[in-house]
Structure formats: structure tokens, C-alpha cells
Design a protein around this motif. Sequence first.
Motif, PDB file in Angstrom:
ATOM      1  N   SER A  14       8.435   3.904  -7.270  1.00 18.88           N
ATOM      2  CA  SER A  14       9.370   4.807  -7.932  1.00 18.88           C
ATOM      3  C   SER A  14       8.727   5.415  -9.169  1.00 18.88           C
ATOM      4  N   ASP A  15       8.726   6.740  -9.242  1.00 12.13           N
ATOM      5  CA  ASP A  15       8.173   7.461 -10.392  1.00 12.13           C
ATOM      6  C   ASP A  15       6.734   7.047 -10.685  1.00 12.13           C
ATOM      7  N   GLY A  16       5.957   6.863  -9.601  1.00 10.04           N
ATOM      8  CA  GLY A  16       4.539   6.582  -9.728  1.00 10.04           C
ATOM      9  C   GLY A  16       4.159   5.134  -9.948  1.00 10.04           C
ATOM     10  N   VAL A  17       5.145   4.220  -9.906  1.00 11.45           N
ATOM     11  CA  VAL A  17       4.898   2.815 -10.214  1.00 11.45           C
ATOM     12  C   VAL A  17       5.497   1.937  -9.121  1.00 11.45           C
ATOM     13  N   ASP A  18       4.756   0.889  -8.693  1.00  7.90           N
ATOM     14  CA  ASP A  18       5.320  -0.115  -7.798  1.00  7.90           C
ATOM     15  C   ASP A  18       6.259  -1.010  -8.590  1.00  7.90           C
ATOM     16  N   GLY A  19       7.473  -1.199  -8.072  1.00  4.19           N
ATOM     17  CA  GLY A  19       8.444  -2.046  -8.758  1.00  4.19           C
ATOM     18  C   GLY A  19       9.013  -3.093  -7.818  1.00  4.19           C
ATOM     19  N   LEU A  20       9.231  -4.280  -8.354  1.00  5.09           N
ATOM     20  CA  LEU A  20       9.832  -5.385  -7.619  1.00  5.09           C
ATOM     21  C   LEU A  20      11.323  -5.404  -7.930  1.00  5.09           C
ATOM     22  N   GLY A  21      12.156  -5.390  -6.895  1.00  2.00           N
ATOM     23  CA  GLY A  21      13.582  -5.329  -7.184  1.00  2.00           C
ATOM     24  C   GLY A  21      14.435  -5.547  -5.956  1.00  2.00           C
ATOM     25  N   ALA A  22      15.713  -5.195  -6.100  1.00  2.00           N
ATOM     26  CA  ALA A  22      16.683  -5.404  -5.035  1.00  2.00           C
ATOM     27  C   ALA A  22      17.804  -4.385  -5.133  1.00  2.00           C
ATOM     28  N   VAL A  23      18.362  -4.068  -3.977  1.00  2.00           N
ATOM     29  CA  VAL A  23      19.609  -3.310  -3.877  1.00  2.00           C
ATOM     30  C   VAL A  23      20.632  -4.229  -3.229  1.00  2.00           C
ATOM     31  N   VAL A  24      21.733  -4.475  -3.923  1.00  2.00           N
ATOM     32  CA  VAL A  24      22.823  -5.293  -3.404  1.00  2.00           C
ATOM     33  C   VAL A  24      24.006  -4.368  -3.157  1.00  2.00           C
ATOM     34  N   THR A  25      24.505  -4.376  -1.934  1.00  2.00           N
ATOM     35  CA  THR A  25      25.560  -3.452  -1.540  1.00  2.00           C
ATOM     36  C   THR A  25      26.785  -4.226  -1.071  1.00  2.00           C
ATOM     37  N   ARG A  26      27.891  -3.971  -1.758  1.00  2.00           N
ATOM     38  CA  ARG A  26      29.205  -4.502  -1.377  1.00  2.00           C
ATOM     39  C   ARG A  26      30.173  -3.326  -1.490  1.00  2.00           C
ATOM     40  N   GLY A  27      30.154  -2.475  -0.484  1.00  2.00           N
ATOM     41  CA  GLY A  27      30.937  -1.249  -0.522  1.00  2.00           C
ATOM     42  C   GLY A  27      30.150  -0.109  -1.141  1.00  2.00           C
ATOM     43  N   VAL A  28      29.574  -0.353  -2.314  1.00  2.00           N
ATOM     44  CA  VAL A  28      28.666   0.587  -2.972  1.00  2.00           C
ATOM     45  C   VAL A  28      27.407  -0.168  -3.392  1.00  2.00           C
ATOM     46  N   SER A  29      26.324   0.566  -3.573  1.00  2.00           N
ATOM     47  CA  SER A  29      25.034  -0.052  -3.881  1.00  2.00           C
ATOM     48  C   SER A  29      24.774  -0.118  -5.376  1.00  2.00           C
ATOM     49  N   ASP A  30      24.022  -1.152  -5.787  1.00  2.00           N
ATOM     50  CA  ASP A  30      23.404  -1.154  -7.107  1.00  2.00           C
ATOM     51  C   ASP A  30      21.898  -1.267  -6.924  1.00  2.00           C
ATOM     52  N   TRP A  31      21.149  -1.235  -8.020  1.00  2.00           N
ATOM     53  CA  TRP A  31      19.682  -1.221  -7.901  1.00  2.00           C
ATOM     54  C   TRP A  31      19.086  -1.834  -9.155  1.00  2.00           C
TER      55      TRP A  31
ATOM     56  N   ASP B 286       0.858  -1.189   0.000  1.00  2.00           N
ATOM     57  CA  ASP B 286       0.000   0.000   0.000  1.00  2.00           C
ATOM     58  C   ASP B 286       0.893   1.237   0.000  1.00  2.00           C
ATOM     59  N   PHE B 287       1.510   1.519  -1.149  1.00  2.00           N
ATOM     60  CA  PHE B 287       2.458   2.622  -1.262  1.00  2.00           C
ATOM     61  C   PHE B 287       1.863   3.753  -2.087  1.00  2.00           C
ATOM     62  N   ALA B 288       2.322   4.982  -1.804  1.00  2.00           N
ATOM     63  CA  ALA B 288       1.786   6.127  -2.527  1.00  2.00           C
ATOM     64  C   ALA B 288       2.833   7.170  -2.864  1.00  2.00           C
ATOM     65  N   ALA B 289       3.940   7.230  -2.114  1.00  2.00           N
ATOM     66  CA  ALA B 289       4.915   8.304  -2.284  1.00  2.00           C
ATOM     67  C   ALA B 289       6.218   7.764  -2.874  1.00  2.00           C
ATOM     68  N   GLN B 290       6.980   8.671  -3.457  1.00  2.00           N
ATOM     69  CA  GLN B 290       8.250   8.314  -4.081  1.00  2.00           C
ATOM     70  C   GLN B 290       9.163   7.576  -3.096  1.00  2.00           C
ATOM     71  N   PHE B 291       9.593   6.400  -3.514  1.00  2.00           N
ATOM     72  CA  PHE B 291      10.551   5.545  -2.806  1.00  2.00           C
ATOM     73  C   PHE B 291      10.001   4.879  -1.546  1.00  2.00           C
ATOM     74  N   ASP B 292       8.669   4.906  -1.287  1.00  2.00           N
ATOM     75  CA  ASP B 292       8.111   4.023  -0.264  1.00  2.00           C
ATOM     76  C   ASP B 292       8.591   2.606  -0.568  1.00  2.00           C
TER      77      ASP B 292
END
Length: 200
Positions: A95-112, A68-74
Motif C-alpha cells: 500500500s502506497d509503495g510499502v509492504d504492510g502486515l495487517g488484517a481486514v476484519v469484516t462483520r457486515g462492514v470491513s475495517d483495516w 514479492d509485491f510491486a503494485a498498489q494493494f497486491d
Amino acid sequence: MTDIPWSTGRWTHDPESVDEAGDSLIVTAREGSDAWRTTSYGFVHDTEHALLAPLAPDSAVEVSFRLDFAAQFDQAGVFLRVDDETWIKAGVEHSDGVDGLGAVVTRGVSDWSLAPVEGWSGRIVTVRASRSGDAVTVRARVEGTPGADDDWRLVRVAPLAPDAEVAAGPFCCAPTRSGLRVEFTAWRVTPADASLHPGD
């Protein structure tokens, strides 16, 4: 499959509020909470609300929540933490008005990585992170029609040292607003997935 009591976990950063409602945990995120390291944006955010307990090798953690998300980056899902610079968050992010399924993997720096999921809003999403060998495999599904939406979707395969001490559990963040409330409906541990691909 074993349910993990909410009281078992420890918060990385305390949310605005936490309430139990039946079997669910209702978490209100603090405005500005987030987890990210450097890449593209140039900042380090280490203020996520993650409720963590140890996750042994050759096991998997599942977290379920009502989307139940509504705002940017909920965002909400499952968080796996080794240390400040080694962690994974996976689930749904608005993100940008759309619910997205994903992951951030961080090993020193993050990806998305992020892919849109239409029709998931208002439903129960389950995110599963499975440790096996030198990897963690993330899958997700949404409550719905058996044989269709209920099927597990592969989200990510990421490296994770077999001997790493890992803590894992539900998380949420509200980088851009106050008032995000997330209803977590389940937190479970299970044996690790038998294989990466069905039928192997």
C-alpha cells in the motif's frame, strides 16, 4: 502440525491460473480481484482468490508464501470465511509503495489495520490464525535470523463465534493490475495457541 494438500481446498473465485511447482502452489491473480465491504470506499468487492477448507474450533491454520509485491494493494495471506458478510483476511499488502502486515476484519462492514514491515520482501512469510473460545488470534513471522525476525508478531485479535462454521486457507488479490503471481509454500493445520501472551 499437519500439512494440508492443495487439492483439499475449494476456491471462492478461480484465479487466472494455478500451477504446482514441487511442494509450492503458484497462483496468478485476476486483475481487480479483492475482498472488501463498504467502509470508507462505499463498494463491496467479493472476488478474492481464497483456497478454503474447514477449520475446526480450537485449531489454527498457517499459510506461508514468498513476498514479492510491486503494485498498489497486491496482497496475500490467510483467509477465514463464515459467510458473505463475516470473514477475515490477514497477511501482507502493498500500500502506497510499502509492504504492510495487517488484517481486514469484516462483520457486515470491513475495517483495516496495517503496519509497515521493512526487509521482508523476497522472503517467506507465514501467517497463523488460531481459533480459541470466542476469538481468532492472528500472528505472523518472516523467515530470517532465529530469535529476531523469526519471532511471531501479534497482528490482530478479533471476535469469532465458538460455534461458527469456518473455512480457511491461503488467499491472494490483485485489485489494481494483472500478472500478480504468488508462490504459496505451505498450508498447515495445528492445535490452537495455548494462550494469547507468551508465558501465560
